[in-house]
Design a protein around this motif. Structure first.
Motif, PDB file in Angstrom:
ATOM      1  N   SER A 274     -11.415   4.063  -2.087  1.00 49.14           N
ATOM      2  CA  SER A 274     -10.520   2.546  -1.820  1.00 49.14           C
ATOM      3  C   SER A 274      -9.807   1.887  -3.124  1.00 49.14           C
ATOM      4  O   SER A 274      -9.897   2.652  -4.083  1.00 49.14           O
ATOM      5  CB  SER A 274     -11.995   1.564  -1.552  1.00 49.14           C
ATOM      6  N   SER A 275      -9.137   1.072  -2.742  1.00 42.02           N
ATOM      7  CA  SER A 275      -8.353   0.513  -3.870  1.00 42.02           C
ATOM      8  C   SER A 275      -8.310  -0.984  -3.506  1.00 42.02           C
ATOM      9  O   SER A 275      -8.487  -1.708  -2.531  1.00 42.02           O
ATOM     10  CB  SER A 275      -6.893   1.012  -3.810  1.00 42.02           C
TER      11      SER A 275
ATOM     12  N   ASP B 240       0.795  -1.247  -0.086  1.00 40.27           N
ATOM     13  CA  ASP B 240      -0.044   0.033  -0.041  1.00 40.27           C
ATOM     14  C   ASP B 240       0.723   1.272  -0.070  1.00 40.27           C
ATOM     15  O   ASP B 240       2.073   1.084   0.569  1.00 40.27           O
ATOM     16  CB  ASP B 240      -0.949   0.079   1.329  1.00 40.27           C
TER      17      ASP B 240
ATOM     18  N   PHE C 132     -12.424  -1.829   7.355  1.00 45.59           N
ATOM     19  CA  PHE C 132     -13.330  -1.089   6.403  1.00 45.59           C
ATOM     20  C   PHE C 132     -14.226   0.039   7.277  1.00 45.59           C
ATOM     21  O   PHE C 132     -14.416  -0.148   8.568  1.00 45.59           O
ATOM     22  CB  PHE C 132     -14.631  -2.001   5.697  1.00 45.59           C
TER      23      PHE C 132
ATOM     24  N   GLY D 213      -7.032  -6.524   6.179  1.00 47.64           N
ATOM     25  CA  GLY D 213      -7.448  -6.434   4.781  1.00 47.64           C
ATOM     26  C   GLY D 213      -6.984  -7.192   3.721  1.00 47.64           C
ATOM     27  O   GLY D 213      -7.136  -7.000   2.534  1.00 47.64           O
TER      28      GLY D 213
ATOM     29  N   THR E 174      -2.994   3.886   6.364  1.00 46.81           N
ATOM     30  CA  THR E 174      -4.027   3.094   5.806  1.00 46.81           C
ATOM     31  C   THR E 174      -4.759   2.409   6.800  1.00 46.81           C
ATOM     32  O   THR E 174      -4.419   1.865   7.787  1.00 46.81           O
ATOM     33  CB  THR E 174      -3.380   2.041   4.895  1.00 46.81           C
TER      34      THR E 174
ATOM     35  N   PRO F 250     -16.455   2.069   1.150  1.00 46.12           N
ATOM     36  CA  PRO F 250     -15.312   1.353   0.705  1.00 46.12           C
ATOM     37  C   PRO F 250     -16.038   0.031  -0.040  1.00 46.12           C
ATOM     38  O   PRO F 250     -17.149  -0.537   0.163  1.00 46.12           O
ATOM     39  CB  PRO F 250     -14.457   0.975   1.816  1.00 46.12           C
TER      40      PRO F 250
ATOM     41  N   VAL G  28      -7.540  -5.092   0.192  1.00 53.40           N
ATOM     42  CA  VAL G  28      -8.404  -3.989  -0.045  1.00 53.40           C
ATOM     43  C   VAL G  28      -8.029  -2.810   0.850  1.00 53.40           C
ATOM     44  O   VAL G  28      -7.653  -3.175   2.147  1.00 53.40           O
ATOM     45  CB  VAL G  28      -9.706  -4.384   0.256  1.00 53.40           C
ATOM     46  N   ARG G  29      -7.879  -1.503   0.405  1.00 48.40           N
ATOM     47  CA  ARG G  29      -7.311  -0.512   1.486  1.00 48.40           C
ATOM     48  C   ARG G  29      -8.225   0.796   1.203  1.00 48.40           C
ATOM     49  O   ARG G  29      -8.913   1.100   0.062  1.00 48.40           O
ATOM     50  CB  ARG G  29      -6.097  -0.120   0.967  1.00 48.40           C
ATOM     51  N   ALA G  30      -8.658   1.360   2.392  1.00 51.01           N
ATOM     52  CA  ALA G  30      -9.385   2.592   2.439  1.00 51.01           C
ATOM     53  C   ALA G  30      -8.504   3.784   2.594  1.00 51.01           C
ATOM     54  O   ALA G  30      -7.383   3.503   2.491  1.00 51.01           O
ATOM     55  CB  ALA G  30     -10.376   2.289   3.457  1.00 51.01           C
ATOM     56  N   ASN G  31      -9.229   5.133   2.591  1.00 52.88           N
ATOM     57  CA  ASN G  31      -8.068   6.214   2.893  1.00 52.88           C
ATOM     58  C   ASN G  31      -7.285   6.448   1.652  1.00 52.88           C
ATOM     59  O   ASN G  31      -6.033   6.587   1.944  1.00 52.88           O
ATOM     60  CB  ASN G  31      -7.480   6.200   4.024  1.00 52.88           C
ATOM     61  N   GLN G  32      -7.662   6.256   0.337  1.00 54.25           N
ATOM     62  CA  GLN G  32      -6.816   6.160  -0.790  1.00 54.25           C
ATOM     63  C   GLN G  32      -7.077   7.633  -1.378  1.00 54.25           C
ATOM     64  O   GLN G  32      -6.511   7.822  -2.741  1.00 54.25           O
ATOM     65  CB  GLN G  32      -7.103   4.986  -1.506  1.00 54.25           C
TER      66      GLN G  32
END
Length: 237
Positions: A205-206, A44, A57, A111, A53, A89, A127-131
């Motif tokens: 998200s990514s 990430d 979720f 994640g 990160t 997300p 899976v990552r949030a805060n992107q």
């Protein structure tokens, strides 16, 4: 959307000066992106300018007038990224572990999940949030920016378009989501590798999915199974 000879994004090489450098550049990214020699994964983004990160979720929020079911029922090309609810997300399924020959070696740890197959293929899915710092004009540009962030020598022209499942049930017809792919055919005994990624700008998200196999033939088979089993899960709201 995840290492024997797999993926790490640290200490990437210098800028590419010409399109002809695609081979070495791809090798640099896919060769350096390694996780302790046991699975494949794309790291990430992590610099002081990028917020930390999240390890889980975000709590869903209701977006007035947003029809999540309708969005989940349609294909999700790059151009449709704006139809997602802001900040809600995406997710990714773990159904690959149920495919013949595959086993889960790490399940949803911060994640990330990893899978191994009897033929030597290795897969990691994240899976990552805060992107938000990666977001550009649209999801295609944002996803290309992610690859460039991981390695400045990677040009958008090195990336191909592919699809993963977008909701629905594995093994049944359903909508698809566009992703970008960076490929490295195996040479001189090296493993064949592919990295698939998508940044969802509206959702911040990514998803990263990476695959490493002993040769091109097993990689092709693994990618087919990944495309069918690792379903990208649309936001619920």
């Amino acid at each position: 959307m995840v290492t024997a000879g797999g993926l790490s994004g640290e200490h990437m090489g210098a800028d590419v000066k010409a399109q002809a450098a695609v081979g070495p550049a791809v090798g640099a990214l896919l060769g350096l992106l390694a996780l302790a020699g046991c699975s494949v994964g794309v790291p990430d983004p992590a610099t002081p300018s990028v917020p930390p990160t999240a390890t889980g979720f975000a709590t869903p929020t209701i977006t007035p007038g947003h029809d999540a079911a309708a969005v989940a029922a349609r294909d999700m090309p790059f151009s449709a990224g704006g139809s997602l609810a802001a900040g809600a997300p995406v997710g990714i399924s773990d159904a690959l572990k149920n495919a013949p020959g595959w086993t889960a070696v790490k399940e949803n740890v911060a994640g990330e999940s990893r899978y191994a197959k009897a033929d030597g293929c290795l897969v990691a899915a994240k899976v990552r949030a805060n992107q938000s710092p990666l977001v550009r004009a649209d999801d295609r540009e944002s996803t290309a920016a992610l690859f460039t962030y991981l390695d400045p020598t990677i040009l958008p022209t090195y990336l191909k378009t592919a699809t993963l499942r977008w909701g629905g049930e594995p093994g049944k017809p359903g909508p698809v989501v566009e992703v970008l792919v960076l490929e490295e055919p195996g040479q001189s005994g090296a493993k064949s590798r592919a990295v698939m990624a998508r940044v969802f700008g509206a959702a911040a998200s990514s998803v990263y999915v990476s695959v490493s196999c002993p040769d091109a033939a097993t990689l092709a088979g693994a990618r087919t199974e990944v495309a069918a089993r690792l379903v990208v899960l649309p936001p619920l709201n």
